[in-house]
Scaffold this motif. Structure first.
Motif, PDB file in Angstrom:
ATOM      1  N   MET A 216      -1.947  11.201 -11.865  1.00 45.22           N
ATOM      2  CA  MET A 216      -2.588  11.196 -10.525  1.00 45.22           C
ATOM      3  C   MET A 216      -1.800  10.940  -9.342  1.00 45.22           C
ATOM      4  O   MET A 216      -1.174   9.800  -9.425  1.00 45.22           O
ATOM      5  CB  MET A 216      -3.928  10.481 -10.698  1.00 45.22           C
ATOM      6  CG  MET A 216      -5.144  11.171 -10.113  1.00 45.22           C
ATOM      7  SD  MET A 216      -6.507  10.167 -10.350  1.00 45.22           S
ATOM      8  CE  MET A 216      -7.596  11.618 -10.193  1.00 45.22           C
ATOM      9  N   ASP A 217      -2.164  11.369  -8.298  1.00 42.36           N
ATOM     10  CA  ASP A 217      -1.402  10.879  -7.030  1.00 42.36           C
ATOM     11  C   ASP A 217      -1.826   9.417  -6.643  1.00 42.36           C
ATOM     12  O   ASP A 217      -3.080   9.237  -6.557  1.00 42.36           O
ATOM     13  CB  ASP A 217      -1.449  11.868  -5.843  1.00 42.36           C
ATOM     14  CG  ASP A 217      -0.810  11.760  -4.759  1.00 42.36           C
ATOM     15  OD1 ASP A 217       0.213  11.111  -4.760  1.00 42.36           O
ATOM     16  OD2 ASP A 217      -1.419  11.853  -3.608  1.00 42.36           O
ATOM     17  N   PRO A 218      -0.894   8.553  -6.579  1.00 44.29           N
ATOM     18  CA  PRO A 218      -1.211   7.268  -6.110  1.00 44.29           C
ATOM     19  C   PRO A 218      -2.133   7.267  -4.846  1.00 44.29           C
ATOM     20  O   PRO A 218      -2.926   6.342  -4.435  1.00 44.29           O
ATOM     21  CB  PRO A 218       0.147   6.458  -5.757  1.00 44.29           C
ATOM     22  CG  PRO A 218       0.885   7.402  -6.408  1.00 44.29           C
ATOM     23  CD  PRO A 218       0.345   8.621  -6.623  1.00 44.29           C
ATOM     24  N   LEU A 219      -1.799   8.181  -3.861  1.00 44.29           N
ATOM     25  CA  LEU A 219      -2.691   8.251  -2.659  1.00 44.29           C
ATOM     26  C   LEU A 219      -4.075   8.612  -2.584  1.00 44.29           C
ATOM     27  O   LEU A 219      -5.076   8.083  -2.260  1.00 44.29           O
ATOM     28  CB  LEU A 219      -2.002   9.223  -1.710  1.00 44.29           C
ATOM     29  CG  LEU A 219      -2.656   9.218  -0.118  1.00 44.29           C
ATOM     30  CD1 LEU A 219      -2.378   7.888   0.461  1.00 44.29           C
ATOM     31  CD2 LEU A 219      -1.697  10.161   0.695  1.00 44.29           C
ATOM     32  N   LEU A 220      -4.240   9.544  -3.913  1.00 44.00           N
ATOM     33  CA  LEU A 220      -5.664   9.992  -4.047  1.00 44.00           C
ATOM     34  C   LEU A 220      -6.240   8.828  -4.761  1.00 44.00           C
ATOM     35  O   LEU A 220      -7.643   8.498  -4.776  1.00 44.00           O
ATOM     36  CB  LEU A 220      -5.614  11.142  -5.090  1.00 44.00           C
ATOM     37  CG  LEU A 220      -6.875  11.692  -5.716  1.00 44.00           C
ATOM     38  CD1 LEU A 220      -7.865  12.166  -4.333  1.00 44.00           C
ATOM     39  CD2 LEU A 220      -6.575  12.991  -6.337  1.00 44.00           C
ATOM     40  N   LEU A 221      -5.464   8.263  -5.726  1.00 45.51           N
ATOM     41  CA  LEU A 221      -6.230   7.031  -6.616  1.00 45.51           C
ATOM     42  C   LEU A 221      -6.701   5.806  -5.552  1.00 45.51           C
ATOM     43  O   LEU A 221      -7.854   5.524  -5.845  1.00 45.51           O
ATOM     44  CB  LEU A 221      -5.172   6.528  -7.605  1.00 45.51           C
ATOM     45  CG  LEU A 221      -5.782   5.711  -8.647  1.00 45.51           C
ATOM     46  CD1 LEU A 221      -6.949   6.238  -9.241  1.00 45.51           C
ATOM     47  CD2 LEU A 221      -4.637   5.102  -9.374  1.00 45.51           C
ATOM     48  N   GLY A 222      -5.640   5.522  -4.364  1.00 43.87           N
ATOM     49  CA  GLY A 222      -6.329   4.466  -3.683  1.00 43.87           C
ATOM     50  C   GLY A 222      -7.544   4.933  -2.730  1.00 43.87           C
ATOM     51  O   GLY A 222      -8.174   4.320  -2.445  1.00 43.87           O
ATOM     52  N   ALA A 223      -7.584   6.306  -2.361  1.00 46.26           N
ATOM     53  CA  ALA A 223      -8.719   6.776  -1.892  1.00 46.26           C
ATOM     54  C   ALA A 223      -9.948   6.640  -2.366  1.00 46.26           C
ATOM     55  O   ALA A 223     -11.017   6.266  -1.799  1.00 46.26           O
ATOM     56  CB  ALA A 223      -8.293   8.313  -1.117  1.00 46.26           C
ATOM     57  N   LEU A 224      -9.844   7.216  -3.842  1.00 43.18           N
ATOM     58  CA  LEU A 224     -11.003   7.123  -4.594  1.00 43.18           C
ATOM     59  C   LEU A 224     -11.476   5.525  -4.871  1.00 43.18           C
ATOM     60  O   LEU A 224     -12.803   4.992  -4.838  1.00 43.18           O
ATOM     61  CB  LEU A 224     -10.695   7.618  -5.853  1.00 43.18           C
ATOM     62  CG  LEU A 224     -10.736   9.108  -5.884  1.00 43.18           C
ATOM     63  CD1 LEU A 224     -10.173   9.497  -7.237  1.00 43.18           C
ATOM     64  CD2 LEU A 224     -11.823   9.902  -5.497  1.00 43.18           C
TER      65      LEU A 224
END
Length: 77
Positions: free
Chosen positions: A1-9
């Motif tokens: 999973m993309d780290p940016l997406l994980l941080g946003a979630l």
């Protein structure tokens, strides 16, 4: 999973948790105030006419004076 997406979630989940916590805290405070008011009303209703009740709680003082009805005032002068 993309780290940016994980941080946003994770940020969205934390924000939702914070909002839920604030809502529950607020509802609890409102319910406690309602129960406190109801208890005071219940105690005042059983007082006889001419009574005076002082209640000190949480740094505040409430003084309740129970008056007499118009008929009782004319009888007692």
């Amino acid at each position: 999973m993309d780290p940016l997406l994980l941080g946003a979630l994770a940020t969205v989940a934390a924000a939702c948790a914070r909002i839920c916590f604030q809502w529950v805290t607020g509802r609890t405070a409102v319910r406690l105030a309602q129960l406190d008011q109801q208890g005071l009303s219940d105690r005042v209703q059983v007082l006889p006419p001419g009574s005076r009740m002082t209640e000190r709680c949480s740094g505040r003082e409430i003084v309740v004076e129970v008056g007499m009805s118009k008929a009782e005032e004319t009888r007692h002068g």
